[in-house]
Motif scaffolding. Structure first.
Motif, PDB file in Angstrom:
ATOM      1  N   LEU A   1     -13.381  -4.999 -10.743  1.00 22.64           N
ATOM      2  CA  LEU A   1     -14.490  -5.090 -11.687  1.00 22.64           C
ATOM      3  C   LEU A   1     -15.718  -4.324 -11.222  1.00 22.64           C
ATOM      4  N   GLN A   2     -15.990  -4.353  -9.926  1.00 21.91           N
ATOM      5  CA  GLN A   2     -17.231  -3.790  -9.411  1.00 21.91           C
ATOM      6  C   GLN A   2     -17.048  -2.460  -8.681  1.00 21.91           C
ATOM      7  N   TYR A   3     -15.850  -1.928  -8.680  1.00 19.78           N
ATOM      8  CA  TYR A   3     -15.570  -0.630  -8.059  1.00 19.78           C
ATOM      9  C   TYR A   3     -16.020  -0.590  -6.592  1.00 19.78           C
ATOM     10  N   THR A   4     -15.780  -1.680  -5.865  1.00 17.95           N
ATOM     11  CA  THR A   4     -16.236  -1.717  -4.475  1.00 17.95           C
ATOM     12  C   THR A   4     -15.260  -1.044  -3.518  1.00 17.95           C
ATOM     13  N   GLY A   5     -14.091  -0.661  -3.997  1.00 20.27           N
ATOM     14  CA  GLY A   5     -13.119   0.016  -3.146  1.00 20.27           C
ATOM     15  C   GLY A   5     -11.873   0.339  -3.942  1.00 20.27           C
ATOM     16  N   PRO A   6     -10.976   1.116  -3.371  1.00 18.46           N
ATOM     17  CA  PRO A   6      -9.761   1.491  -4.090  1.00 18.46           C
ATOM     18  C   PRO A   6      -8.813   0.304  -4.264  1.00 18.46           C
ATOM     19  N   ILE A   7      -8.076   0.318  -5.368  1.00 21.81           N
ATOM     20  CA  ILE A   7      -7.074  -0.702  -5.657  1.00 21.81           C
ATOM     21  C   ILE A   7      -5.715  -0.094  -5.318  1.00 21.81           C
ATOM     22  N   THR A   8      -5.135  -0.534  -4.212  1.00 23.66           N
ATOM     23  CA  THR A   8      -3.889   0.059  -3.728  1.00 23.66           C
ATOM     24  C   THR A   8      -2.911  -1.034  -3.286  1.00 23.66           C
ATOM     25  N   TYR A   9      -1.657  -0.616  -3.101  1.00 23.74           N
ATOM     26  CA  TYR A   9      -0.663  -1.539  -2.558  1.00 23.74           C
ATOM     27  C   TYR A   9      -1.057  -1.990  -1.154  1.00 23.74           C
ATOM     28  N   ASP A  10      -1.549  -1.070  -0.347  1.00 23.91           N
ATOM     29  CA  ASP A  10      -1.938  -1.429   1.020  1.00 23.91           C
ATOM     30  C   ASP A  10      -3.017  -2.506   1.008  1.00 23.91           C
ATOM     31  N   TYR A  11      -3.932  -2.375   0.056  1.00 19.77           N
ATOM     32  CA  TYR A  11      -5.023  -3.355  -0.038  1.00 19.77           C
ATOM     33  C   TYR A  11      -4.475  -4.741  -0.371  1.00 19.77           C
ATOM     34  N   THR A  12      -3.638  -4.833  -1.403  1.00 22.51           N
ATOM     35  CA  THR A  12      -3.147  -6.151  -1.790  1.00 22.51           C
ATOM     36  C   THR A  12      -2.184  -6.721  -0.751  1.00 22.51           C
TER      37      THR A  12
END
Length: 209
Positions: free
Chosen positions: A184-195
């Motif tokens: 929602l706030q674009y604070t970082g990339p949305i990736t598989y590694d992140y989740t």
């Protein structure tokens, strides 16, 4: 006794027309709210975009919010059918970490899908300032999805994979809420590694093992 529908040969055609109209209305509503935002989306605009009369929409729904919420539910059903499932479900393979990573990776794919992302952002933004819409959005769309996590975490409790005193409804927020905030706030990339990392941090903690 003959099947009821045979007495009215036009009934199947009417049903198909109704289904096509609903699909056109869903698509129009989602496209308009993405392009113009929720406040500027109107029943009249949806009807014109879908190529139907506005009376057709009012016959099935009482407000644009009802149209949009049903359109989102339909998106989820389409995604489940595309995945060969009767409905969305979190797998239970016996490996909790793998199952959570699997469903969160699927969520990443959905969040990157323009069909889902643009209208979702528009409705989420409106839900912040429109309390009634926000509550309906949560009740109809968000809570059923969160319940799937609750069910999977309870299964893990029964298997002894997580502590029995854990509240699943709170625990799921350790990986769901950070993802939602980042998106929602674009604070970082949305990736598989992140989740994947969110799941590891949630299940194994931050302190040395």
């Amino acid at each position: 006794m003959a099947p009821q529908h045979s007495a009215n040969p036009s009934a199947p055609d009417a049903t198909r027309r109704s289904a096509r109209s609903r699909r056109a209305i869903y698509d129009a509503a989602l496209a308009l709210v993405a392009e113009a935002g929720y406040p500027k989306t109107t029943i009249e605009g949806i009807a014109a975009r879908a190529g139907v009369g506005k009376q057709t929409i009012y016959r099935w729904w009482s407000s644009k919010a009802d149209v949009l919420l049903e359109a989102f539910l339909d998106l989820g059903e389409q995604a489940a059918r595309a995945a060969g499932q009767a409905s969305y479900a979190i797998p239970d393979t016996g490996d909790l970490a793998a199952d959570l990573k699997h469903v969160l990776r699927a969520t990443v794919d959905e969040l990157h899908d323009p069909v889902f992302e643009a209208p979702s952002r528009a409705l989420a933004a409106e839900g912040v300032v429109n309390e009634e819409l926000g509550r309906r959005f949560v009740a109809k769309l968000l809570e059923p999805s969160l319940q799937l996590y609750v069910d999977r975490l309870r299964s893990a409790q029964q298997a002894g994979d997580i502590r029995p005193d854990i509240d699943p409804r709170i625990a799921l927020e350790l990986f769901v809420s950070p993802l939602a905030q980042r998106w929602l706030q674009y604070t970082g990339p949305i990736t598989y590694d992140y989740t994947d990392t969110l799941v590891d941090y949630a299940l194994y903690g931050l302190t040395p093992r």
